[in-house]
Design a protein around this motif. Structure first.
Motif, PDB file in Angstrom:
ATOM      1  N   ASN A  94     -31.055  14.477  21.856  1.00 37.82           N
ATOM      2  CA  ASN A  94     -30.628  15.524  20.938  1.00 37.82           C
ATOM      3  C   ASN A  94     -29.399  16.277  21.450  1.00 37.82           C
ATOM      4  OD1 ASN A  94     -31.530  18.651  19.815  1.00 37.82           O
ATOM      5  ND2 ASN A  94     -31.319  16.943  18.406  1.00 37.82           N
ATOM      6  N   LEU A 118     -28.662  17.277  10.655  1.00 36.14           N
ATOM      7  CA  LEU A 118     -30.039  16.913  11.014  1.00 36.14           C
ATOM      8  C   LEU A 118     -30.393  17.112  12.495  1.00 36.14           C
ATOM      9  CD1 LEU A 118     -32.594  16.007   9.664  1.00 36.14           C
ATOM     10  CD2 LEU A 118     -31.927  13.635  10.045  1.00 36.14           C
ATOM     11  N   PRO A 119     -29.519  16.716  13.447  1.00 36.94           N
ATOM     12  CA  PRO A 119     -29.896  16.929  14.856  1.00 36.94           C
ATOM     13  C   PRO A 119     -30.162  18.401  15.165  1.00 36.94           C
ATOM     14  CG  PRO A 119     -28.022  15.442  14.713  1.00 36.94           C
ATOM     15  CD  PRO A 119     -28.236  16.001  13.333  1.00 36.94           C
ATOM     16  N   VAL A 121     -31.632  20.510  13.258  1.00 33.39           N
ATOM     17  CA  VAL A 121     -32.988  20.869  12.822  1.00 33.39           C
ATOM     18  C   VAL A 121     -33.952  20.746  13.991  1.00 33.39           C
ATOM     19  CG1 VAL A 121     -34.926  20.126  11.383  1.00 33.39           C
ATOM     20  CG2 VAL A 121     -32.621  20.249  10.419  1.00 33.39           C
ATOM     21  N   TYR A 122     -33.723  19.717  14.819  1.00 31.32           N
ATOM     22  CA  TYR A 122     -34.666  19.444  15.903  1.00 31.32           C
ATOM     23  C   TYR A 122     -34.440  20.296  17.137  1.00 31.32           C
ATOM     24  CZ  TYR A 122     -36.024  15.600  12.955  1.00 31.32           C
ATOM     25  OH  TYR A 122     -36.472  14.858  11.898  1.00 31.32           O
TER      26      TYR A 122
ATOM     27  N   MET B   1     -37.122  26.071  11.138  1.00 33.81           N
ATOM     28  CA  MET B   1     -37.451  24.663  11.328  1.00 33.81           C
ATOM     29  C   MET B   1     -38.525  24.217  10.334  1.00 33.81           C
ATOM     30  SD  MET B   1     -37.732  22.376  14.376  1.00 33.81           S
ATOM     31  CE  MET B   1     -38.815  21.031  14.683  1.00 33.81           C
ATOM     32  N   ALA B   4     -37.064  24.032   6.969  1.00 32.65           N
ATOM     33  CA  ALA B   4     -36.248  22.823   6.827  1.00 32.65           C
ATOM     34  C   ALA B   4     -37.157  21.634   6.567  1.00 32.65           C
ATOM     35  CB  ALA B   4     -35.430  22.597   8.091  1.00 32.65           C
ATOM     36  N   GLU B   8     -37.657  19.064   3.403  1.00 32.31           N
ATOM     37  CA  GLU B   8     -37.617  17.605   3.478  1.00 32.31           C
ATOM     38  C   GLU B   8     -38.837  16.980   2.820  1.00 32.31           C
ATOM     39  OE1 GLU B   8     -36.580  15.735   6.992  1.00 32.31           O
ATOM     40  OE2 GLU B   8     -34.926  17.077   7.430  1.00 32.31           O
ATOM     41  N   ALA B 319     -33.715   8.753  17.178  1.00 27.76           N
ATOM     42  CA  ALA B 319     -32.486   8.514  17.928  1.00 27.76           C
ATOM     43  C   ALA B 319     -31.638   9.776  18.026  1.00 27.76           C
ATOM     44  CB  ALA B 319     -31.685   7.394  17.273  1.00 27.76           C
ATOM     45  N   ILE B 320     -31.747  10.658  17.052  1.00 24.27           N
ATOM     46  CA  ILE B 320     -30.938  11.877  17.136  1.00 24.27           C
ATOM     47  C   ILE B 320     -31.746  13.044  17.671  1.00 24.27           C
ATOM     48  CG2 ILE B 320     -29.348  11.168  15.334  1.00 24.27           C
ATOM     49  CD1 ILE B 320     -30.836  13.032  13.468  1.00 24.27           C
ATOM     50  N   GLY B 321     -32.919  12.773  18.230  1.00 26.28           N
ATOM     51  CA  GLY B 321     -33.587  13.822  18.997  1.00 26.28           C
ATOM     52  C   GLY B 321     -34.892  14.353  18.452  1.00 26.28           C
ATOM     53  N   ALA B 322     -35.459  13.718  17.396  1.00 26.61           N
ATOM     54  CA  ALA B 322     -36.759  14.189  16.916  1.00 26.61           C
ATOM     55  C   ALA B 322     -37.828  13.858  17.941  1.00 26.61           C
ATOM     56  CB  ALA B 322     -37.093  13.533  15.588  1.00 26.61           C
ATOM     57  N   ARG B 323     -38.676  14.844  18.245  1.00 28.32           N
ATOM     58  CA  ARG B 323     -39.801  14.575  19.143  1.00 28.32           C
ATOM     59  C   ARG B 323     -40.964  14.029  18.325  1.00 28.32           C
ATOM     60  NH1 ARG B 323     -39.557  20.596  20.771  1.00 28.32           N
ATOM     61  NH2 ARG B 323     -38.881  20.425  18.616  1.00 28.32           N
ATOM     62  N   ASP B 326     -42.275  16.489  15.984  1.00 28.47           N
ATOM     63  CA  ASP B 326     -41.453  16.750  14.795  1.00 28.47           C
ATOM     64  C   ASP B 326     -41.790  15.757  13.691  1.00 28.47           C
ATOM     65  OD1 ASP B 326     -40.035  18.811  16.079  1.00 28.47           O
ATOM     66  OD2 ASP B 326     -38.704  17.340  17.019  1.00 28.47           O
TER      67      ASP B 326
END
Ligand SMILES: Nc1ncnc2c1ncn2[C@@H]1O[C@H](COP(=O)(O)OP(=O)(O)OP(=O)(O)O)[C@@H](O)[C@H]1O
Ligand SMILES: [Mg+2]
Lengths: 248, 406
Positions: A94, A118-119, A121-122, B1, B4, B8, B319-323, B326
């Protein structure tokens, strides 16, 4: 920050030593990476080349903390990645790494602005700031006017720009790109590479995989894989006109 | 969060409206059925409780006739075996508050040009105490009416309305056949009895009047039934035993011979009626819960499909950082939003259905806050329960495998 000062900076962003990777197959383990060692310093721009099946994508996925090696050490930004748990590697993906894929990988039902944001959000950035930063980056890659469009409304080159904007939105130190121009024509590819060069000038470390020598010419350093090993690692010869005799 | 993610979830639901709607429909039907069935079940329980209250408490009825192991054997040809003096003797027993002999039949009541067939009870003044029956107007008849067999009567609400309309019946005179009867008072409404009869469609007259001037009787003083009120619920078994003993002795029944009477504990009958409705409403609720369960399984089914379809999306997010948590939250939220939305619609439909049932069939329905809360929280729980497995499946995906999924 100039290229000269960046190369003077000795802190390694990526350090791999004796990296092995074998995939489990029905016929037993299938080794793909065989003792890969490599150090990449802050501000470098590295092109990874090599024939199909030589293990480039496998290597990139390990660098991107998407996959784990079977053996060897990987130190990213001073941290031993193998010692981190899933949440911590998610945090690295992230904050520290921006990943750019060959197939763009935008979420089809989200506006470009939401894709880019989107990144954020996390990592708990609030809505207003998310919107603002996404707009900023879309403007930076020249797509400010498409913020509310859906990905299928724009061309492939534009989609890849959006993907790059998304990779940048959390201000990573490192961009990993696996064949980012693989689906694009040569003119669009040049535009994307110009964008990468600009980012590199701003101090972001870039590692990208490519099959095309022309594309690799944009990098400052070229690494060649063959059958799971590094067989060539040298600075790019900028004195050679693009498309002529290749090193190695 | 969270906002958001809710956004979604909303978007994901909007992306496939027909499917979302169908998934929701399972929940809608489940919750609607639970609410409706609970309303009907509770309505039935309430109606039974009402009839039991109206019956009077700690009641026995002693009927004329023989019993044997095979059951009641009392043909209409049988002469009544009970007498008014039996009732008087029972009243003297320990634990008995009061008892009233009853001789009843039906008769055509006439007032002016109105005609109405009603149930006529001949009894003693004690009857009102036994049944805990009050008057809303006028006064009851007395022992002197009983001795003189006067033609006086107390009238129930339904009979009064049908004969007198808006007029006050007290002091008016109606006719049965050619005989005039003076209305002394109006009985308080009691509603339906346990066997579904309208207890207010009634005329109460002195026992002697009923026997001599209305229905006749094979011999003086015999009655078909005696109603007995015990002093307290605890003494009922003892009272039942002493009544049996007393009547056997009074009727000179030798040991080994069958009784010529039959004591029934009405309170026990009422309790079992209450128990029956309670079980019935439980059963209704249980059956309705099955549809809730089916709705939940529908949610799980669709969420599993959705996770498979969106494998690549999950890979990209990772890949963009979701755990893991999440991704888990995202899919769980989707399941919860679907089930809560379905639940709200189901609540409305269930309440609407209950009101409609009441309007169309007159069945009592009760929509209690607690049943609504229970249905709602169970549905939300079902959403979480059945959404959890697919969500966890999504969260446990390997990022690389997920990205590779075409
Ligand atoms: N999940 C997997 N399971 C088994 N084998 C795999 C798996 N992923 C990759 N491989 C094998 O590993 C080898 C290296 O794959 P990799 O994708 O890293 O190659 P590459 O250098 O990126 O090739 P290309 O240039 O075609 O993208 C290939 O032979 C491939 O078949
Ligand atoms: Mg590859």
């Amino acid at each position: 920050m100039s290229a000269a000062t960046a190369s003077a900076d000795a802190a390694a962003v990526i350090e791999v030593a004796g990296l092995d990777k074998a995939y489990d197959t029905p016929m037993g383990p299938f080794p793909v990476l065989k003792g890969v060692s490599l150090a990449i310093h802050a501000g470098e721009f590295v092109a990874i080349m090599g024939p199909s099946g030589s293990g480039k994508s496998t290597f990139m996925n390990i660098l991107g903390c998407l996959d784990r090696p079977s053996g060897g050490d990987y130190i990213l930004d001073g941290k031993h990645v193998s010692a981190l748990d899933k949440d911590q590697t998610a945090l690295l993906r992230n904050r520290t790494i921006g990943f750019v894929f060959q197939g763009f990988n935008l979420l089809p039902r989200m506006s470009l602005e939401d894709n880019v944001a989107l990144p954020l959000v996390y990592c708990g950035v609030d809505k207003e700031e998310r919107r603002q930063r996404a707009r900023e980056l879309l403007a930076k890659v020249g797509l400010g006017q498409y913020a509310k469009s859906l990905p299928n409304r724009i061309s492939g080159g534009q989609q890849q720009r959006v993907a790059i904007a998304r990779a940048l939105v959390n201000r990573p130190r490192l961009i990993l790109a696996d064949e980012p121009t693989g689906n694009l024509d040569s003119h669009t590819s040049e535009e994307i590479m110009a964008l990468f060069e600009e980012l590199n000038r701003e101090g972001i470390t870039i590692v990208l995989v490519t099959h095309e020598p022309d594309i690799a010419q944009h990098a400052k350093r070229q690494v060649r894989f063959l059958d799971g090993r590094i067989v060539h690692d040298a600075p790019t010869h900028h004195d050679l006109p693009a498309g002529e005799v290749q090193p190695c | 969060m969270l906002t958001a993610m809710l956004g979604e979830a909303w978007r994901a639901m909007g992306a496939n409206r027909l499917r979302t709607f169908l998934t929701m429909l399972g929940m809608v039907i489940g919750v609607g059925a639970v609410v409706l069935m609970l309303a009907i079940g509770q309505g039935a329980q309430y109606a039974v409780a009402q009839s039991i209250n109206s019956m009077g408490s700690n009641l026995f009825i002693v009927l004329s006739g023989f019993t044997n192991a095979g059951g009641v054997r009392s043909g209409s040809g049988n002469a009544p075996t009970l007498t008014v003096t039996d009732a008087e003797a029972i009243t003297e027993l320990d634990g008995v508050e009061t008892a009233a002999p009853v001789h009843q039949g039906s008769a055509q009541l006439v007032y002016g040009s109105s005609n109405w067939n009603s149930y006529v009870i001949g009894t003693t003044p004690a009857y009102l105490d036994v049944r805990s029956w009050a008057l809303v107007d006028g006064s009851p008849f007395t022992d002197s009416d009983l001795r003189a067999s006067t033609r006086v009567a107390l009238i129930g609400k339904t009979a009064a309305q049908n004969l007198f309309g808006a007029e006050n019946p007290t002091g008016k005179t109606l006719r049965i056949g050619q005989a005039p009867f003076l209305i002394l008072g109006v009985l308080a409404p009691k509603g339906q009895s346990l066997d579904g009869r309208d207890q207010d469609d009634v005329l109460i007259v002195p026992l002697t009047t009923a026997q001599r001037k209305l229905f006749g009787t094979p011999f003086q003083g015999s009655v078909r039934a005696i109603m007995v009120k015990a002093a307290a619920p605890e003494v009922m078994p003892a009272v039942e035993n002493s009544m049996n003993a007393l009547l056997r002795q009074r009727h000179r029944i030798r040991p080994g011979q069958d009784d010529d009477f039959n004591v029934r504990n009405l309170t026990a009958v009422a309790d079992s009626a209450a128990e029956t409705t309670r079980i019935m409403s439980l059963l209704l609720g249980a059956i309705a819960s099955v549809s809730l369960l089916v709705g939940g399984i529908g949610i799980m089914n669709i969420m599993l499909v959705s996770v498979t379809e969106r494998t690549r999306e999950i890979g990209i997010r990772m890949a963009i950082g979701a755990r893991e948590k999440d991704i888990l939250t995202q899919f769980l939220l989707e399941a919860i939003v679907i089930s809560i939305a379905g639940c709200l619609i189901g609540l409305l439909l269930g309440i609407g259905g209950a009101v409609l049932t009441n309007l169309l069939t007159g069945t009592a329905v009760i929509i209690s806050g607690s049943s609504v809360i229970v249905a709602f929280s169970v549905a939300a729980g079902v959403g979480i329960f059945f959404g959890y497995y697919p969500a966890r499946k999504a969260a446990r995906l390997d990022p690389i495998e997920a990205l590779r999924y075409q």
